[in-house]
Design an enzyme around this catalytic site. Sequence first.
Site, PDB file in Angstrom:
ATOM      1  N   GLU A 231     -61.279  -8.112  11.714  1.00  0.00           N
ATOM      2  CA  GLU A 231     -62.409  -7.337  11.226  1.00  0.00           C
ATOM      3  C   GLU A 231     -61.863  -6.314  10.237  1.00  0.00           C
ATOM      4  O   GLU A 231     -60.683  -5.975  10.278  1.00  0.00           O
ATOM      5  CB  GLU A 231     -63.081  -6.604  12.391  1.00  0.00           C
TER       6      GLU A 231
ATOM      7  N   LYS B  49     -51.079   0.188   7.920  1.00  0.00           N
ATOM      8  CA  LYS B  49     -51.715  -0.969   8.573  1.00  0.00           C
ATOM      9  C   LYS B  49     -50.828  -2.208   8.590  1.00  0.00           C
ATOM     10  O   LYS B  49     -50.906  -3.023   9.496  1.00  0.00           O
ATOM     11  CB  LYS B  49     -53.037  -1.291   7.884  1.00  0.00           C
TER      12      LYS B  49
ATOM     13  N   SER C  27     -50.680   8.630   5.972  1.00  0.00           N
ATOM     14  CA  SER C  27     -50.923   7.252   6.409  1.00  0.00           C
ATOM     15  C   SER C  27     -51.133   6.261   5.265  1.00  0.00           C
ATOM     16  O   SER C  27     -50.863   5.078   5.414  1.00  0.00           O
ATOM     17  CB  SER C  27     -52.121   7.200   7.357  1.00  0.00           C
TER      18      SER C  27
HETATM   19  C1  LIG Z   1     -57.356   2.603   8.452  1.00  0.00           C
HETATM   20  C2  LIG Z   1     -56.710   3.840   8.013  1.00  0.00           C
HETATM   21  C3  LIG Z   1     -56.665   4.994   8.840  1.00  0.00           C
HETATM   22  C4  LIG Z   1     -57.365   5.071  10.171  1.00  0.00           C
HETATM   23  O1  LIG Z   1     -56.905   4.194  11.135  1.00  0.00           O
HETATM   24  P1  LIG Z   1     -56.008   4.665  12.358  1.00  0.00           P
HETATM   25  O2  LIG Z   1     -55.967   3.484  13.242  1.00  0.00           O
HETATM   26  O3  LIG Z   1     -56.668   5.842  12.987  1.00  0.00           O
HETATM   27  O4  LIG Z   1     -54.681   5.008  11.820  1.00  0.00           O
HETATM   28  C5  LIG Z   1     -55.977   6.100   8.385  1.00  0.00           C
HETATM   29  N1  LIG Z   1     -55.374   6.123   7.180  1.00  0.00           N
HETATM   30  C6  LIG Z   1     -55.405   5.046   6.359  1.00  0.00           C
HETATM   31  C7  LIG Z   1     -54.715   5.146   5.033  1.00  0.00           C
HETATM   32  C8  LIG Z   1     -56.068   3.879   6.742  1.00  0.00           C
HETATM   33  O5  LIG Z   1     -56.088   2.827   5.908  1.00  0.00           O
END
Ligand SMILES: *Cc1c(COP(=O)(O)O)cnc(C)c1O
Length: 418
Positions: free
Chosen positions: A121, A99, A391
């Site tokens: 948000e 993020k 992610s």
């Molecule tokens: C917010 C988040 C997501 C989902 O958001 P995307 O916009 O689909 O990437 C996925 N993994 C983590 C670790 C997150 O914090």
Amino acid sequence: MSTATVNPPLNPVQGVPGRFGAYGGRYVPETLMAALEELEAAYAEAQADPEFQTTLDGLLHHYCGRPTPLYFAKRLSEQLGGAKIYLKREDLLHTGAHKINNALGQGLLARRMGKQRIIAETGAGQHGVATATVCALLGLECVIYMGEEDMRRQELNVYRMRLLGAEVRGVSGGSATLKDAINEAMRDWVTNVRNTYYVLGSALGSHPYPTMVRDFQRVISREARIQILEQEGKLPAAIVACVGGGSNAIGAFYEFLSDSNVQLIGVEGGGRGTALGEHAARFQKIGGGLPGVLQGTYSYVLQNDAGQVSSTHSVSAGLDYASVGPEHAMLHDSGRATYTSCSDTDALKATVALSRTEGIIPALESAHAISEAMRLAPTMAKTDVLMVNLSGRGDKDIGILARELDLKGAEASPIVSI
Ligand SMILES: *Cc1c(COP(=O)(O)O)cnc(C)c1O
């Protein structure tokens, strides 16, 4: 603005900026059109300015920790007995997830536009924390909208944001979760548009957000493509990423879109069942989403027969949203990417499996992608490469994990067998 979807446009405009096939667009009240046009122009200017790119790249490197490693998960691969699994380690970034790539890019853009006040948000709080972090770094005022239900579930992130100097405003309307927080943030933006910049957290919303957020996340696949060629001398056979709004997935897919031999697989939150309301799998064939407009963009939306937005469920807050980024809707329809889902239970199993084979505790969102990789790898050749976008890290989920899993040790846990 409305939380209700409208019927699909009869003749969606194609081939114009902000459209992904029939999807995307700009479905907002008149009062926001000027703001979106101003943003689009400012973003185009920034993109063309080498100084902006240099500042962004410098902070991505020195502040966030880019490039992130592409790590060969040897033990996990060996135990599954198929493809070589590589993890793109976005979990190692400052604040613990991808993020920050987007929050930093938009924060710099806001500063360049002369906007002193930032709003955002947040659902689970991850995007709120990333935004509050960037505002502290750049000396900008920060207001975060968060559903009161989410504030209760994610107390620690609320405290983090406040520690970083942000004001967290609770939203009690609707289901008091992410969708309602977005509505409130948009209301604020309409009122204060002159001095306020809205940092949207995923590849969602009205043009230019889906394109801009994708561009800020593209660095994931730009690095990964070079890294896998260096380490394996070939491209991956498949790339797997979880899909909430779709920003980490589009970032991980983008530089491979024209490599038709690279399979692209998005994993949605399968929740606890296939019935509407029990999951967040917008692309599920039965009980899934239909095209509609939600919060400024035309995409797949989980909705009932009357077009009312459905409630959703996922153990992972980051995947728990009724719509999905419009570029994914296009990739789904064209077949360039395929979308599958992973249940809450399988995501929890994958969390334990990765923790114990590699010493890496994944975010529950990322664990959805790990689970799909664990299913796929044994069906692939030992010479194939399977890349997973990790992610985020699991620290934020420890409370949920402790509630969901009664772990006493390896021998007492029936779910570790993979
Ligand atoms: C917010 C988040 C997501 C989902 O958001 P995307 O916009 O689909 O990437 C996925 N993994 C983590 C670790 C997150 O914090």
